[in-house]
Design a protein around this motif. Structure first.
Motif, mmCIF file in Angstrom:
data_model
loop_
_atom_site.group_PDB
_atom_site.id
_atom_site.type_symbol
_atom_site.label_atom_id
_atom_site.label_comp_id
_atom_site.label_asym_id
_atom_site.label_seq_id
_atom_site.Cartn_x
_atom_site.Cartn_y
_atom_site.Cartn_z
ATOM 1 N N THR A 31 23.702 39.533 -23.863
ATOM 2 C CA THR A 31 24.387 38.281 -23.518
ATOM 3 C C THR A 31 23.459 37.339 -22.765
ATOM 4 O O THR A 31 23.488 36.126 -22.996
ATOM 5 C CB THR A 31 25.633 38.591 -22.677
ATOM 6 N N SER A 32 22.624 37.892 -21.865
ATOM 7 C CA SER A 32 21.674 37.039 -21.150
ATOM 8 C C SER A 32 20.730 36.370 -22.139
ATOM 9 O O SER A 32 20.466 35.164 -22.041
ATOM 10 C CB SER A 32 20.861 37.856 -20.152
ATOM 11 N N PHE A 58 22.734 33.571 -23.988
ATOM 12 C CA PHE A 58 23.031 32.394 -23.156
ATOM 13 C C PHE A 58 21.758 31.620 -22.813
ATOM 14 O O PHE A 58 21.744 30.385 -22.835
ATOM 15 C CB PHE A 58 23.738 32.813 -21.866
ATOM 16 N N LEU A 71 26.857 32.318 -18.065
ATOM 17 C CA LEU A 71 26.110 33.582 -18.072
ATOM 18 C C LEU A 71 26.487 34.445 -16.876
ATOM 19 O O LEU A 71 26.748 35.647 -17.022
ATOM 20 C CB LEU A 71 24.604 33.273 -18.050
ATOM 21 N N SER A 89 29.936 35.900 -17.457
ATOM 22 C CA SER A 89 30.122 36.964 -18.438
ATOM 23 C C SER A 89 29.248 38.186 -18.163
ATOM 24 O O SER A 89 29.401 39.183 -18.861
ATOM 25 C CB SER A 89 29.892 36.453 -19.865
ATOM 26 N N THR A 90 28.339 38.132 -17.193
ATOM 27 C CA THR A 90 27.599 39.359 -16.868
ATOM 28 C C THR A 90 27.911 39.842 -15.449
ATOM 29 O O THR A 90 28.551 40.863 -15.257
ATOM 30 C CB THR A 90 26.090 39.140 -17.007
ATOM 31 N N ARG A 144 30.422 28.803 -26.842
ATOM 32 C CA ARG A 144 30.838 29.523 -25.634
ATOM 33 C C ARG A 144 32.104 30.332 -25.883
ATOM 34 O O ARG A 144 32.253 31.430 -25.356
ATOM 35 C CB ARG A 144 31.041 28.526 -24.493
ATOM 36 N N LYS A 167 20.787 27.831 -23.673
ATOM 37 C CA LYS A 167 20.408 26.922 -22.595
ATOM 38 C C LYS A 167 19.107 26.206 -22.939
ATOM 39 O O LYS A 167 18.957 25.000 -22.709
ATOM 40 C CB LYS A 167 20.251 27.733 -21.304
#
Length: 333
Positions: free
Chosen positions: A205-206, A209, A121, A124-125, A169, A213
């Protein structure tokens, strides 16, 4: 120490108008995330860290070389004055390598596949912010054809690459490449839309992910068993994935809508059409994930080990916040 250095590196790059300072921020950022990536000492994590380090170091060296060349020719170190075409092309190439734009995207799925979900995460952010800030600052000096090519190639590669993946992923990595392409394509016409697309991408995206998780899923097969444990989470996850794909009335529709509108306004109907069709490719693999989560019932002989139903110890607030942002922000338009 590592997290504060991570923040410091990005902030340095944000605050700098001098190429050396920006390069220093990017270096601090890279060196801070490397121990975080390799903290599990798993061979795959170490391999991913090595790949990441090599690409980022190459990109940083290229930025340093290009800015030195520019300073040598023009005598100026500041960013908004990259008048030399060779230097500006090298800089955009290096920054594209840093954020994984096609055709410099090959490290991104590999690296993301080797990491655990939280580090993935961050990768990618947060790791996209500093290079994108530099790209936005230097965008006016860069050849428009080059930017358009990068953007179009990234959306197409991000759509095609994710089609036959089974690892979540890697799918998210290709999704990230496609979203970066959307950001770059509109950069020369309306930089504020690039920032808007980046913000929405970070929210979505958060959410994706953090959901993975919570259910600790890394393969599509695992997703089929999630609905029995947490049905509401399954519902919101399906919606978040559709939001990533850009369906109205979810948040993800907003940047795509505004970017296509801007491209049409700039009388680029062909590019807008190609982008819209590339978004369909991405939508297909998000729909695959939704199908696996919500429309398949896992048979009794599960290929994945059945997870224990235990009370989760994770903070659910970030996930809730990201999910709400990823689903309900369309009225902002």
């Amino acid at each position: 120490t590592l997290l504060s250095s991570l923040g410091l590196g990005t902030t340095l790059t944000f605050a700098s108008s001098h190429w050396l300072l920006a390069w220093m921020g990017l270096e601090i950022n890279t060196l801070a995330i490397i121990p975080l990536m390799a903290q599990h000492h798993h061979p795959r994590a170490v391999e991913a860290t090595t790949k990441y380090f090599l690409t980022q170091a190459t990109a940083a060296a290229m930025i340093l070389f290009a800015s030195t060349t520019n300073a040598w020719i023009t005598g100026a170190w500041d960013m908004n004055n990259v008048s030399n075409p060779i230097a500006s092309t090298m800089i955009i190439t290096a920054l594209a390598l840093k954020i994984g734009l096609a055709p410099m995207h090959f490290w991104m799925p590999e690296v993301l596949q080797g990491l655990d979900l939280l580090t993935g995460l961050v990768l990618s952010t947060w790791q996209k912010l500093a290079p994108l800030a530099l790209i936005i600052q230097t965008a006016q000096a860069i050849d428009p054809l080059l930017l358009t090519t990068l953007g179009l190639m990234s959306t197409l590669v991000g759509g095609w690459g994710g089609l036959n993946q089974t690892q979540l992923r890697k799918i998210l990595a290709y999704s990230s490449i496609a979203h970066m392409g959307w950001m770059i394509i509109v950069l020369q016409y309306a930089p504020q839309l690039t920032l808007l697309a980046l913000l929405m991408y970070i929210f979505m995206t958060s959410a994706a992910f953090l959901t993975l998780k919570t259910s600790s899923a890394t393969k599509i097969g695992t997703l089929a068993t999630v609905w029995s444990k947490s049905p509401i989470l399954t519902t919101t996850t399906a919606l978040v994935l559709l939001s990533l794909g850009g369906l109205p009335p979810l948040t993800g529709f907003m940047p795509k809508w505004l970017i296509l509108q801007e491209l049409a306004k700039q009388s680029l109907p062909l590019i807008a059409t190609i982008m819209a069709l590339a978004a369909l490719l991405s939508l297909y693999f998000y729909l695959r994930l939704c199908y696996a989560m919500t429309l398949t019932i896992s048979p009794n002989t599960t290929t994945s080990t059945t997870p224990w139903r235990v009370q989760t110890t994770q903070a659910s607030f970030p996930l809730a916040l990201a999910t709400v942002m990823a689903l309900g922000l369309l009225p902002v338009t």
